[in-house]
Design an enzyme around this catalytic site. Structure first.
Site, PDB file in Angstrom:
ATOM      1  N   LEU A 502       0.813  -1.215   0.000  1.00  0.00           N
ATOM      2  CA  LEU A 502       0.000   0.000   0.000  1.00  0.00           C
ATOM      3  C   LEU A 502       0.843   1.258   0.000  1.00  0.00           C
ATOM      4  O   LEU A 502       0.419   2.303  -0.475  1.00  0.00           O
ATOM      5  CB  LEU A 502      -0.927   0.009   1.227  1.00  0.00           C
ATOM      6  CG  LEU A 502      -1.946  -1.134   1.312  1.00  0.00           C
ATOM      7  CD1 LEU A 502      -2.682  -1.086   2.637  1.00  0.00           C
ATOM      8  CD2 LEU A 502      -2.928  -1.062   0.159  1.00  0.00           C
ATOM      9  N   GLY A 503       2.014   1.199   0.581  1.00  0.00           N
ATOM     10  CA  GLY A 503       2.873   2.366   0.666  1.00  0.00           C
ATOM     11  C   GLY A 503       4.022   2.090   1.608  1.00  0.00           C
ATOM     12  O   GLY A 503       4.224   0.964   2.075  1.00  0.00           O
ATOM     13  N   GLY A 504       4.803   3.109   1.876  1.00  0.00           N
ATOM     14  CA  GLY A 504       5.949   2.943   2.754  1.00  0.00           C
ATOM     15  C   GLY A 504       6.528   4.266   3.164  1.00  0.00           C
ATOM     16  O   GLY A 504       6.178   5.319   2.617  1.00  0.00           O
ATOM     17  N   GLY A 505       7.401   4.221   4.154  1.00  0.00           N
ATOM     18  CA  GLY A 505       8.061   5.421   4.655  1.00  0.00           C
ATOM     19  C   GLY A 505       9.380   5.060   5.283  1.00  0.00           C
ATOM     20  O   GLY A 505       9.915   3.969   5.088  1.00  0.00           O
ATOM     21  N   GLY A 506       9.912   6.008   6.079  1.00  0.00           N
ATOM     22  CA  GLY A 506      11.229   5.822   6.654  1.00  0.00           C
ATOM     23  C   GLY A 506      11.323   4.681   7.646  1.00  0.00           C
ATOM     24  O   GLY A 506      12.395   4.146   7.881  1.00  0.00           O
ATOM     25  N   PHE A 507      10.160   4.274   8.245  1.00  0.00           N
ATOM     26  CA  PHE A 507      10.207   3.239   9.267  1.00  0.00           C
ATOM     27  C   PHE A 507       9.602   1.927   8.794  1.00  0.00           C
ATOM     28  O   PHE A 507       9.434   1.010   9.582  1.00  0.00           O
ATOM     29  CB  PHE A 507       9.490   3.711  10.534  1.00  0.00           C
ATOM     30  CG  PHE A 507      10.369   4.552  11.397  1.00  0.00           C
ATOM     31  CD1 PHE A 507      10.609   5.880  11.069  1.00  0.00           C
ATOM     32  CD2 PHE A 507      10.983   4.032  12.518  1.00  0.00           C
ATOM     33  CE1 PHE A 507      11.422   6.665  11.855  1.00  0.00           C
ATOM     34  CE2 PHE A 507      11.786   4.816  13.311  1.00  0.00           C
ATOM     35  CZ  PHE A 507      12.008   6.133  12.979  1.00  0.00           C
ATOM     36  N   VAL A 510       3.930  -0.873   4.202  1.00  0.00           N
ATOM     37  CA  VAL A 510       2.603  -1.302   4.624  1.00  0.00           C
ATOM     38  C   VAL A 510       1.995  -2.156   3.527  1.00  0.00           C
ATOM     39  O   VAL A 510       2.051  -1.804   2.341  1.00  0.00           O
ATOM     40  CB  VAL A 510       1.690  -0.083   4.914  1.00  0.00           C
ATOM     41  CG1 VAL A 510       0.326  -0.548   5.416  1.00  0.00           C
ATOM     42  CG2 VAL A 510       2.342   0.833   5.933  1.00  0.00           C
ATOM     43  N   LYS A 524       2.051  -3.449   8.754  1.00  0.00           N
ATOM     44  CA  LYS A 524       3.255  -2.639   8.589  1.00  0.00           C
ATOM     45  C   LYS A 524       4.470  -3.403   9.080  1.00  0.00           C
ATOM     46  O   LYS A 524       4.515  -3.862  10.223  1.00  0.00           O
ATOM     47  CB  LYS A 524       3.145  -1.320   9.356  1.00  0.00           C
ATOM     48  CG  LYS A 524       4.372  -0.434   9.180  1.00  0.00           C
ATOM     49  CD  LYS A 524       4.127   0.983   9.609  1.00  0.00           C
ATOM     50  CE  LYS A 524       5.320   1.866   9.265  1.00  0.00           C
ATOM     51  NZ  LYS A 524       5.100   3.267   9.587  1.00  0.00           N
ATOM     52  N   ASP A 620       4.947  12.711  14.254  1.00  0.00           N
ATOM     53  CA  ASP A 620       5.035  12.749  12.788  1.00  0.00           C
ATOM     54  C   ASP A 620       3.675  13.063  12.165  1.00  0.00           C
ATOM     55  O   ASP A 620       3.193  12.331  11.298  1.00  0.00           O
ATOM     56  CB  ASP A 620       5.568  11.421  12.253  1.00  0.00           C
ATOM     57  CG  ASP A 620       6.093  11.534  10.825  1.00  0.00           C
ATOM     58  OD1 ASP A 620       6.397  12.667  10.395  1.00  0.00           O
ATOM     59  OD2 ASP A 620       6.196  10.506  10.130  1.00  0.00           O
TER      60      ASP A 620
END
Length: 836
Positions: A502-507, A510, A524, A620
């Site tokens: 679905l997406g992602g980030g620095g940590f 998902v 996640k 955040d």
């Protein structure tokens, strides 16, 4: 001055939840005394060190990891995780530091002598005109060789010879008269400072004012774009004066780029070419104990040229990003462990050639560059063309035949959600494929026929096992009021082996999943987590007990060894940034819906800050972390960086967390934070909800647009409708629009004590109390004092002398207005503890 190296290992025992460690690899060094300078007859030897007068930098001998190799280098004195920024003998290590020394030679140069007193490195300055040279380490990290009688007469400086790090005040460019270039070159790996494969330097042709990241000093794979007078065209996120000041100088003698930080002198910043091939801007926040990465390029790790080496496959969805293709294994496992992946992969089984090899099909991959075209009318003919040449290692057929010879580079496995890749047929030895069924089939059939009873028993057992597994899978359902502790294998099954990202980030990333009772969830996978299992479970269980309509529900988790996963409710409306910033790709969100999103988000944050047993600071808040359900009800999400604060404490010291553009100014100066850090981020997000665009952006040939400054001017003049997202079909309520804008500016105050609590904000948004016009933050106040600095239009800022305006913006040492006048404007807020 005399200094003993600080005992920094104790810091490793501190429990800092959910940290990302940017720089890895402990560095061994010995203890000893420090001197103030190196002069003739007074060398730097053994475990002695040279410390800058301000105590920021230290020069001495160190050994990275447990290699047994020693180097003379400069590192930060006050950084607990030993981080070299310059190495003298990076390609010529010493076998021992005890008998080595840095000394002034007879010709006045600074030389490094090994244990046999043989020179291994020298400053090699040819313009020395003094018999009394001195080596001095400045507080900027610059090592200079100067005249001992005239400090202004400098013969050589390390800033002209950087290694992998570029410090504030240093130059990156070239001398047009001598041709000497200041470039950054990565370490070979995390334990070897020898020059690596990646470098950053100015356009060597000097025909353009841009910088390149190069592979092997030959292949350019990233460009900064040309300097437009303020920023580099391919780096629109450069914000002059926000955290850094920039300067590009091009004269007859030299061309260079330099930068300085606008933050407190206690904040340490560096720019590095990492062994990953990315350039990174890192800042060390005093007292927080960690490096914070503010920026990196190229953003996708897989855009780094030949990162995974021959026959390596890159994937943005996995950590590490590189893996070997089918039939291959790591060429140098030791290098891979140390972060150097460029050796790539080697075949397990050699090719036979002569038509005995077969092809392994790899769908939806980024194909290697520079294929050779072959004449073929079908996939079969294309395959035959490849088999007919012993050097051919793969082919692809898509109406035309493409062949590749010898090693394959830059393969990337694209996620299922991204189409546009090709299908590669990779040539492998036949032994890499499972052997086909043999004549044993007939024997098996006879055995089955004569063993029907045994088969029935086996079938019954298998049926029972299948039924048990199905019941177990159906048992994976969400139980109201409790957290589910999942096995990793269960979450793999729920998510289809993490196939729907679905997406992602620095940590972390998902993934979408479906439970046995058909409930959809979002799973996640946390990455880079160093928290212990006990602490992780304790903190997750605390967050998991929270129930509020405006908070995404944490349903369960998995914590086993190094794996950390969180299971949340799936939100079909996606994230708020998708609704706000994706233009025609998402339907427009009306004003009433936006107002309800604002109010709902405030309620969720107020619950975290004020209603939980422990105050929870989210850390955040941004549109990406506000999810929407099917009815557009907002849910505050992503607690991966949240910080718990006991009610007996009013503030907490933590590493800088969050996203650039939403970070409160007190974080940038290393101060302990309160829940008011979330309030600041909430305020910056309000500007984006109103306008439907990012707070800072650059479009086409327009100059840098800083929306909050423009909004402040419009709010003062009463011209509010021009601030509203033009995509909205319904007209915004002027009273509510004014109310939200004033809340946004109160939240964006530099002085955290002037910001309202989330409880106060809810009362304002619910129209229970009125709110006066806020004091102007200092960085906006400078705009009013310099009315010609920025011209505003319906498309943003059209002319800028903007760096001067923002240069003093987020300064903790100066306030925007007096506390007396600010307090007067706060008179409509209910009394109470301002930190709540």
């Amino acid at each position: 001055m005399v200094k003993k190296p600080s005992g920094w290992l104790w810091l490793l025992s501190l429990q800092v939840p959910l940290l990302v460690l940017v720089f890895s690899g402990a560095l061994e060094t010995s203890t000893g005394s420090a001197t103030s300078s190196i002069s003739a007859g007074r060398p730097l030897a053994g475990d002695s060190t040279l410390v800058s007068h301000g105590g920021v930098f230290e020069l001495g001998f160190f050994s990275p990891g447990k290699t047994g190799r020693f180097y003379a280098g400069i590192w930060y004195t006050k950084v607990s995780r030993r981080t070299p920024v310059w190495v003298a003998n990076r390609a010529a290590p010493l076998r021992s530091a005890a008998a080595s020394e840095l000394s002034i030679s007879g010709d006045g140069n600074l030389v490094l002598l090994d244990e046999a007193k043989q020179p291994v490195w020298s400053t090699n300055a040819t313009s020395i005109s003094s018999n009394s040279t001195v080596a001095e380490l400045l507080n900027t990290g610059n090592l200079i060789l100067r005249d001992g009688l005239d400090s202004g007469n400098v013969f050589w400086q390390s800033f002209d010879h950087p290694t992998d790090s570029w410090l504030p005040g240093g130059k990156l460019g070239m001398n047009k008269l001598t041709g000497e270039v200041q470039r950054l070159v990565s370490w070979k790996n995390s334990e070897d400072p020898a020059p690596g494969i990646f470098s950053l330097e100015i356009d060597p042709s000097a025909s353009s004012s841009q910088y390149f990241i190069l592979w092997n000093s030959s292949h350019e794979f990233w460009s900064s774009g040309a300097w437009n007078g303020r920023i580099f065209s391919n780096v629109p996120e450069m914000v002059p004066g926000y955290i850094y000041d920039f300067a590009f100088v091009s004269g007859e003698e030299e061309t260079y780029f330099t930068y300085n930080t606008t933050l407190s002198s206690d904040v340490i910043s560096r720019f590095v070419v990492d062994i990953s091939g990315q350039i990174k801007q890192l800042t060390w926040i005093a007292g927080a104990g960690e490096w914070m990465q503010f920026w990196s390029q190229p953003r996708p790790q897989c855009d780094v040229y030949r990162l995974c080496g021959p026959f390596g496959i890159c994937s943005e969805k996995t950590m590490p990003h590189c893996a070997c293709a089918m039939g291959f294994e790591k060429a140098s496992p030791v290098d891979w462990e140390l972060g150097d992946l460029t050796s790539g992969c080697a075949r397990r089984t050699p090719l036979k050639c002569g038509g005995e090899d077969r092809f392994y099909t790899m769908p939806n991959v980024r194909l290697p560059a520079e294929p050779a075209a072959a004449t073929a009318r079908s996939a079969e003919e294309c395959e035959s063309a490849c088999l007919g040449n012993c050097s051919c290692t793969g082919y692809s057929y898509d109406g035309g035949c493409s062949l590749w010879y010898d090693a394959l580079f830059d393969l990337q496995q694209l996620p299922d959600s991204i189409r546009g890749g090709g299908t590669l047929h990779l040539r492998l030895a036949v032994l890499e494929f499972p052997s086909p069924a043999s004549g044993k089939k007939a024997t098996v059939e006879i055995a089955v026929g004569t063993s029907a009873g045994a088969v029935a028993v086996v079938a019954l057992a298998l049926a029972m096992v299948w039924r048990w597994r199905q019941r177990k899978f159906r048992g994976l359902r969400l139980v109201e009021g409790s957290l589910v502790v999942f096995r990793y294998s269960e979450l793999k099954r729920v998510t289809g082996n993490f196939s729907d990202k679905l997406g992602g980030g620095g940590f972390g990333s998902v993934y979408r999943g479906t439970m046995g009772d058909s409930t959809e969830v979002a799973v996640k996978k946390l990455e880079g987590l160093r928290q212990g299992e006990k602490e992780f479970r304790s903190e997750v269980c605390t967050i998991g007990t929270i129930q509020h309509v405006n908070l995404v529900r944490l349903r369960g988790f998995c914590s086993h060894r190094s794996r950390r996963l969180l299971v949340y409710d799936y939100m079909p409306g996606g994230s708020l940034d998708r609704a706000l910033f994706r233009g025609q790709a998402a339907p427009p969100v009306g004003w009433k819906t936006r107002y309800q999103i604002i109010l709902g988000t405030a309620r969720g944050l107020a619950y975290l800050h004020e209603r939980c047993r422990d105050c929870i600071i989210h850390c955040d808040i941004k549109p990406e972390n506000i999810l929407l359900d099917g009815e557009f009800i907002p849910k505050v999400a992503d607690f991966g960086m949240a910080k718990l604060v006991g009610r007996e404490f009013s503030r907490v010291l933590t590493t800088v967390r969050g996203t650039r553009g939403y970070l409160a100014p007190e974080w940038m100066s290393g101060e302990a934070i309160t829940a008011k850090a979330d309030v600041y981020s909430f305020g910056m997000m309000l500007f984006e909800i109103i306008s439907g665009r990012r707070n800072s952006e650059e479009k086409g040939e327009e100059k840098y647009a800083f929306f909050p400054a423009w909004a402040a001017k419009k709010l003062l003049s009463g011209e509010l409708l021009g601030l509203v997202d033009p995509r909205m079909e319904e007209e915004a309520d002027m009273e509510d629009l004014t109310r939200v804008l004033r809340v946004a500016f109160w939240c964006a105050q530099e002085d955290e004590t002037l910001r309202p609590s989330m409880g106060h904000i809810i009362q304002i948004l619910e129209r229970a109390i009125d709110v006066e016009f806020p004091p102007i933050p200092r960085y906006l106040q400078l705009l009013w004092e310099n009315p010609d600095a920025v011209e505003f239009s319906s498309t943003g800022v059209s002319s800028v002398q903007f760096s001067d305006v923002l240069a003093g913006g987020f300064s903790s040492s100066s306030q925007s207005t007096s506390h007396a006048s600010s307090a007067a404007n706060l008179r409509s807020f209910p009394s109470g503890d301002p930190s709540r």
